[in-house]
Design a protein around this motif. Sequence first.
Motif, mmCIF file in Angstrom:
data_model
loop_
_atom_site.group_PDB
_atom_site.id
_atom_site.type_symbol
_atom_site.label_atom_id
_atom_site.label_comp_id
_atom_site.label_asym_id
_atom_site.label_seq_id
_atom_site.Cartn_x
_atom_site.Cartn_y
_atom_site.Cartn_z
ATOM 1 N N GLN A 155 110.260 42.107 26.297
ATOM 2 C CA GLN A 155 110.018 43.536 26.485
ATOM 3 C C GLN A 155 110.548 44.000 27.841
ATOM 4 O OE1 GLN A 155 109.141 45.825 24.377
ATOM 5 N NE2 GLN A 155 109.280 47.408 25.931
ATOM 6 N N ALA A 156 110.315 43.210 28.879
ATOM 7 C CA ALA A 156 110.811 43.564 30.213
ATOM 8 C C ALA A 156 112.338 43.607 30.218
ATOM 9 C CB ALA A 156 110.298 42.567 31.248
ATOM 10 N N ALA A 157 112.972 42.638 29.574
ATOM 11 C CA ALA A 157 114.439 42.611 29.518
ATOM 12 C C ALA A 157 114.977 43.824 28.765
ATOM 13 C CB ALA A 157 114.915 41.313 28.869
ATOM 14 N N ARG B 168 111.264 43.689 18.728
ATOM 15 C CA ARG B 168 112.006 43.498 19.975
ATOM 16 C C ARG B 168 113.339 42.820 19.726
ATOM 17 N NH1 ARG B 168 106.582 42.014 23.485
ATOM 18 N NH2 ARG B 168 105.877 44.174 23.512
ATOM 19 N N LEU B 169 113.355 41.825 18.851
ATOM 20 C CA LEU B 169 114.607 41.151 18.514
ATOM 21 C C LEU B 169 115.576 42.125 17.858
ATOM 22 C CD1 LEU B 169 116.351 38.615 18.288
ATOM 23 C CD2 LEU B 169 115.153 38.087 16.143
ATOM 24 N N ALA B 170 115.102 42.888 16.891
ATOM 25 C CA ALA B 170 115.962 43.847 16.201
ATOM 26 C C ALA B 170 116.480 44.910 17.159
ATOM 27 C CB ALA B 170 115.203 44.495 15.044
ATOM 28 N N THR B 171 115.637 45.385 18.058
ATOM 29 C CA THR B 171 116.051 46.389 19.036
ATOM 30 C C THR B 171 117.163 45.846 19.932
ATOM 31 O OG1 THR B 171 113.861 47.396 19.033
ATOM 32 C CG2 THR B 171 115.243 47.844 20.941
ATOM 33 N N ALA B 172 116.986 44.628 20.402
ATOM 34 C CA ALA B 172 117.993 44.015 21.273
ATOM 35 C C ALA B 172 119.302 43.798 20.524
ATOM 36 C CB ALA B 172 117.461 42.686 21.820
ATOM 37 N N LEU B 173 119.221 43.321 19.299
ATOM 38 C CA LEU B 173 120.432 43.072 18.517
ATOM 39 C C LEU B 173 121.155 44.366 18.181
ATOM 40 C CD1 LEU B 173 119.079 40.258 16.198
ATOM 41 C CD2 LEU B 173 120.769 40.012 18.041
#
Length: 123
Positions: free
Chosen positions: A23-25, A54-59
């Motif tokens: 989340q911080a990243a 979070r994984l989907a958001t980052a990807l």
Amino acid sequence: VAAAADGSDAAALRATLYSNRAQAALHLGFHRAAARDAAAALSQRPADVKCWHRLATALLAVEDHGLALAACLRGLAVEPEHKPLRKLELEAQRAQIAAGGGSVAAGEGGAATGEGDAAATGE
């Protein structure tokens, strides 16, 4: 983490730490690091819908639309009515179609099968 009484406590703590760091990243714009940490958290706690989000958001942020969609589908398999993840699923579908990637069926893609973690994390 070493202070945890047993293996399950240590695994839960690791999952929480990785999840929080993901989340911080994300907040700092370090999307590949966020994807790595979310994937690490999910390896400890695969039913954590927040981590799938979070994984989907980052990807999605690194334009890996297929894996983002697969992460959404895995999270929605855990909690089908999770509205933020459902919204992200639609966004990933639109982005994938706009990029000419077609669509991903449930169960396909690296994140959905546990394969392709290196691709999801940039390693």
